[in-house]
Design an enzyme around this catalytic site. Structure first.
Site, PDB file in Angstrom:
ATOM      1  N   LYS A 152      -8.896  23.437  24.396  1.00 28.04           N
ATOM      2  CA  LYS A 152      -9.494  24.608  25.055  1.00 28.04           C
ATOM      3  C   LYS A 152     -10.595  25.173  24.178  1.00 28.04           C
ATOM      4  O   LYS A 152     -10.352  25.527  23.026  1.00 28.04           O
ATOM      5  CB  LYS A 152      -8.419  25.669  25.313  1.00 28.04           C
ATOM      6  CG  LYS A 152      -8.973  27.028  25.776  1.00 28.04           C
ATOM      7  CD  LYS A 152      -7.858  28.053  26.023  1.00 28.04           C
ATOM      8  CE  LYS A 152      -8.440  29.433  26.338  1.00 28.04           C
ATOM      9  NZ  LYS A 152      -7.393  30.461  26.537  1.00 28.04           N
ATOM     10  N   ASP A 188     -13.494  35.012  25.097  1.00 31.06           N
ATOM     11  CA  ASP A 188     -12.648  35.367  26.237  1.00 31.06           C
ATOM     12  C   ASP A 188     -12.601  36.886  26.375  1.00 31.06           C
ATOM     13  O   ASP A 188     -11.823  37.560  25.712  1.00 31.06           O
ATOM     14  CB  ASP A 188     -11.230  34.794  26.026  1.00 31.06           C
ATOM     15  CG  ASP A 188     -10.325  35.085  27.214  1.00 31.06           C
ATOM     16  OD1 ASP A 188     -10.846  35.541  28.256  1.00 31.06           O
ATOM     17  OD2 ASP A 188      -9.102  34.851  27.097  1.00 31.06           O
ATOM     18  N   LYS A 233     -10.001  42.431  29.311  1.00 28.63           N
ATOM     19  CA  LYS A 233      -9.008  42.743  28.275  1.00 28.63           C
ATOM     20  C   LYS A 233      -9.262  44.133  27.713  1.00 28.63           C
ATOM     21  O   LYS A 233     -10.420  44.547  27.588  1.00 28.63           O
ATOM     22  CB  LYS A 233      -9.134  41.753  27.106  1.00 28.63           C
ATOM     23  CG  LYS A 233      -8.602  40.364  27.388  1.00 28.63           C
ATOM     24  CD  LYS A 233      -8.755  39.488  26.150  1.00 28.63           C
ATOM     25  CE  LYS A 233      -8.337  38.061  26.419  1.00 28.63           C
ATOM     26  NZ  LYS A 233      -6.919  37.890  26.745  1.00 28.63           N
ATOM     27  N   ASP A 242     -10.881  31.831  20.719  1.00 26.99           N
ATOM     28  CA  ASP A 242     -10.298  31.142  21.872  1.00 26.99           C
ATOM     29  C   ASP A 242     -10.798  29.707  22.050  1.00 26.99           C
ATOM     30  O   ASP A 242     -10.479  29.043  23.036  1.00 26.99           O
ATOM     31  CB  ASP A 242     -10.560  31.971  23.136  1.00 26.99           C
ATOM     32  CG  ASP A 242      -9.417  31.902  24.126  1.00 26.99           C
ATOM     33  OD1 ASP A 242      -8.324  31.458  23.739  1.00 26.99           O
ATOM     34  OD2 ASP A 242      -9.626  32.267  25.299  1.00 26.99           O
ATOM     35  N   ASP A 267      -8.178  36.348  33.566  1.00 28.26           N
ATOM     36  CA  ASP A 267      -7.912  36.212  32.126  1.00 28.26           C
ATOM     37  C   ASP A 267      -7.012  35.007  31.836  1.00 28.26           C
ATOM     38  O   ASP A 267      -6.819  34.635  30.683  1.00 28.26           O
ATOM     39  CB  ASP A 267      -7.278  37.507  31.603  1.00 28.26           C
ATOM     40  CG  ASP A 267      -7.354  37.615  30.086  1.00 28.26           C
ATOM     41  OD1 ASP A 267      -8.085  36.818  29.471  1.00 28.26           O
ATOM     42  OD2 ASP A 267      -6.666  38.501  29.531  1.00 28.26           O
ATOM     43  N   GLU A 292      -7.703  31.983  32.067  1.00 28.41           N
ATOM     44  CA  GLU A 292      -8.812  31.046  32.270  1.00 28.41           C
ATOM     45  C   GLU A 292      -8.605  29.718  31.547  1.00 28.41           C
ATOM     46  O   GLU A 292      -9.137  28.694  31.976  1.00 28.41           O
ATOM     47  CB  GLU A 292     -10.141  31.689  31.826  1.00 28.41           C
ATOM     48  CG  GLU A 292     -10.464  31.586  30.324  1.00 28.41           C
ATOM     49  CD  GLU A 292      -9.472  32.316  29.429  1.00 28.41           C
ATOM     50  OE1 GLU A 292      -8.751  33.199  29.935  1.00 28.41           O
ATOM     51  OE2 GLU A 292      -9.384  32.003  28.223  1.00 28.41           O
ATOM     52  N   ARG A 316      -6.014  27.764  31.261  1.00 30.63           N
ATOM     53  CA  ARG A 316      -5.330  26.752  32.083  1.00 30.63           C
ATOM     54  C   ARG A 316      -6.266  26.205  33.155  1.00 30.63           C
ATOM     55  O   ARG A 316      -6.116  25.082  33.609  1.00 30.63           O
ATOM     56  CB  ARG A 316      -4.042  27.353  32.669  1.00 30.63           C
ATOM     57  CG  ARG A 316      -4.241  28.472  33.618  1.00 30.63           C
ATOM     58  CD  ARG A 316      -2.997  29.342  33.815  1.00 30.63           C
ATOM     59  NE  ARG A 316      -2.784  30.262  32.700  1.00 30.63           N
ATOM     60  CZ  ARG A 316      -1.786  31.118  32.614  1.00 30.63           C
ATOM     61  NH1 ARG A 316      -0.862  31.166  33.566  1.00 30.63           N
ATOM     62  NH2 ARG A 316      -1.667  31.919  31.587  1.00 30.63           N
TER      63      ARG A 316
END
Ligand code: BES
Ligand code: MG
Ligand code: ZN
Length: 494
Positions: free
Chosen positions: A260, A265, A272, A283, A342, A344, A346
């Site tokens: 990933k 993010d 967030k 991230d 959020d 994201e 996956r």
């Protein structure tokens, strides 16, 4: 810091500093040195000023009585508890003391101690890793010279077995350098580490190490209908990149490792809170770990073909951003309800693993800062491991034990597959209910839905990819977790 090897006896070394280990309640291992120092070490032990407790230190100035200027004694704890991880820790601990003391060169006798089941090469590797990983500091953006850490020129490992020590040092150097490189990539702020920059880094690494590379930008992603990736990136001005690397295309076996790479993010429209957003440059730690691993696999010329898949994107809130409730059709044609923007990671991984599977690897391992819940599960101590295959699980657990990049297994039960069933679409990117129940597992279960039949394992490094405080040989910030684990796993895969 250059690491060299010598066969000198501790009492004869000419150096600013000599590092010597000592076990609790055992005989002091260097009686000649002690004698030269007029028994000052044995006296300290006798008077219980130094008992050898783990990481206890005692320093002796030699005042010309012996060749090293200063001797640093370090406690190794109880002999029966000493293992390869303790060696890594004490190597880092003493190297940092040398740095803080502005030492230019030191000798270390920490290779002297046998460890059950470990060769000299293993120990030399661990000693090297501990020193180089422990000395890491990210100071690229500090302009004041005083903020730059003191540089040690040379560390010399004292050994009786030069050739095996050399092998271990070489391996340790390659692994520590790759891990520190990954730490840099993670620590560089998101303004300077965009998907494009990450892709360019990958190109650089590929060129230097003879690795095959292919990069899909927005156009190719659109052509391939990788809409899960495109959806996540739609709120950003930065172009997403799918980075594909192959270390050894002629090899019989191919192993896919997928990372990933969300370079920032923000949460997207499900934004967030600021305190959670602050560190979200981290991230992309999974993708960075994949890049580091691919680099080492090439350097060590591993016989297996490592297919590194790094999916890089920002998750932002721009006018074109994906909205909660949107439905996207992923690369494999499954439809996804965006229940939360959020979640994201996956989504981008869904397209990445489906693509990786088409390349017919023997297995797929993904690594991702996927959930904050992973911190609830294992704190900052280890990565939740979720897998559909016993052999793969076992191999990863073994690599984790050997590298001390710890993992712990969580189950996929049928109810978790139920929890991610979509209402209007095939799947949703958030578990039903409040959304956070078994959050680490439902996130993994979502990725599983995009794999047809290939053995797959998932490592959630939400808690271990980024540290909020210093920890032995892992300074705060990007940890580089995953490189040593994955390389060990790849080397031992049969
Ligand atoms: N990147 C985060 C997970 C994360 C959090 C990694 C903290 C490292 C430290 C991920 O994209 C995320 O936002 N996950 C959400 C999922 C939730 C919306 C279901 C989370 O874990 O809160
Ligand atoms: Mg997120
Ligand atoms: Zn994320």
């Amino acid at each position: 810091m250059k690491i060299n090897i010598k066969t000198e006896k501790p009492e004869n070394v000419k150096s600013e500093l000599l590092i010597i280990g000592h076990f609790e309640k055992e005989k002091f291992p260097h009686p000649i040195l002690d004698k030269k120092l007029k028994g000052r070490i044995s006296k300290a032990i006798k008077e219980k000023k130094f008992e050898g407790e783990f990481k206890q230190i005692y320093s002796v100035s030699s005042l010309g009585l012996a060749s090293p200027e200063k001797v640093l004694l370090v406690g190794l704890g109880k002999k029966k508890d000493f293992d390869i991880e303790k060696l890594r820790q004490v190597a880092a601990f003493t190297a940092k003391i040398a740095r803080d003391g502005k030492i230019k060169d030191f000798r270390t006798a920490l290779l002297d101690f046998e460890i059950k089941g470990k060769s000299t090469t293993d120990r030399a590797q661990a000693l090297t890793e501990g020193m180089l990983l422990g000395l890491y500091k990210f100071t690229h953006y500090k302009t004041d010279k005083k903020e730059q850490p003191h540089k040690i020129n040379e560390a010399v490992i004292l050994t009786k077995d030069v050739s095996n020590t050399k092998k271990g040092v070489k391996r340790g150097e390659i692994l520590a350098e790759a891990t520190n490189y990954v730490r840099d990539l993670v620590n560089i702020p998101a303004c300077d580490m965009t998907p494009t920059v990450l892709a360019n880094e990958a190109k650089k690494i590929a060129k230097k190490n003879g690795i095959k590379i292919k990069i899909f930008g927005k156009k190719e992603l659109q052509k391939k209908k990788m809409n899960a990736i495109l959806g996540v990136s739609s709120g950003s001005t930065q172009e997403p990149k799918l980075i594909l690397m192959e270390t050894n295309p002629k090899a019989k076996k191919k192993m896919a490792i997928v990372g990933k790479g969300i370079t920032f993010d923000s949460g997207g429209l499900d934004i967030k809170p600021s305190s959670y957003m602050l560190d979200m440059k981290c991230d992309m730690a999974g993708a960075a770990a994949v890049l580091g691993t691919v680099m080492v696999a090439a350097k060590l010329k591993l016989p297996i073909n490592v297919l590194g898949v790094m999916v890089a994107s920002e998750n932002m809130t721009g006018g074109a951003a994906q909205k909660p409730g949107d439905i996207v059709t992923a690369y494999n044609k499954k439809t996804i309800e965006i229940a939360n923007t959020d979640a994201e990671g996956r989504l981008v991984l869904a397209d990445a693993v489906a693509y990786a599977e088409e390349k017919k690897p023997v297995a797929i391992v993904d690594i991702a800062t996927l959930t904050g819940t992973s911190i609830v599960v294992l704190g900052y101590s280890g990565a939740p491991l979720i897998s559909n295959d016993e052999k793969l699980k076992k191999a990863i657990k073994k690599a984790a034990d050997e590298t001390h990049e710890k993992v712990w297994e969580l189950p996929i039960w049928e109810e978790f597959r139920e929890a991610i069933k979509g209402e209007l679409a095939d799947v949703r990117n958030l578990g039903k209910g409040k959304g956070y129940e078994a959050g680490t597992i439902t996130a993994a279960t979502f990725i599983e839905a995009f794999i047809k039949k290939t053995p797959w394992a998932h490592l959630d490094i939400g808690g271990v990819g980024w540290f909020i405080e210093d920890n032995d040989y892992v300074p705060k910030g990007g940890t580089g977790y995953g490189v040593r684990l994955l390389v060990n796993f790849l080397e031992n895969w049969k």
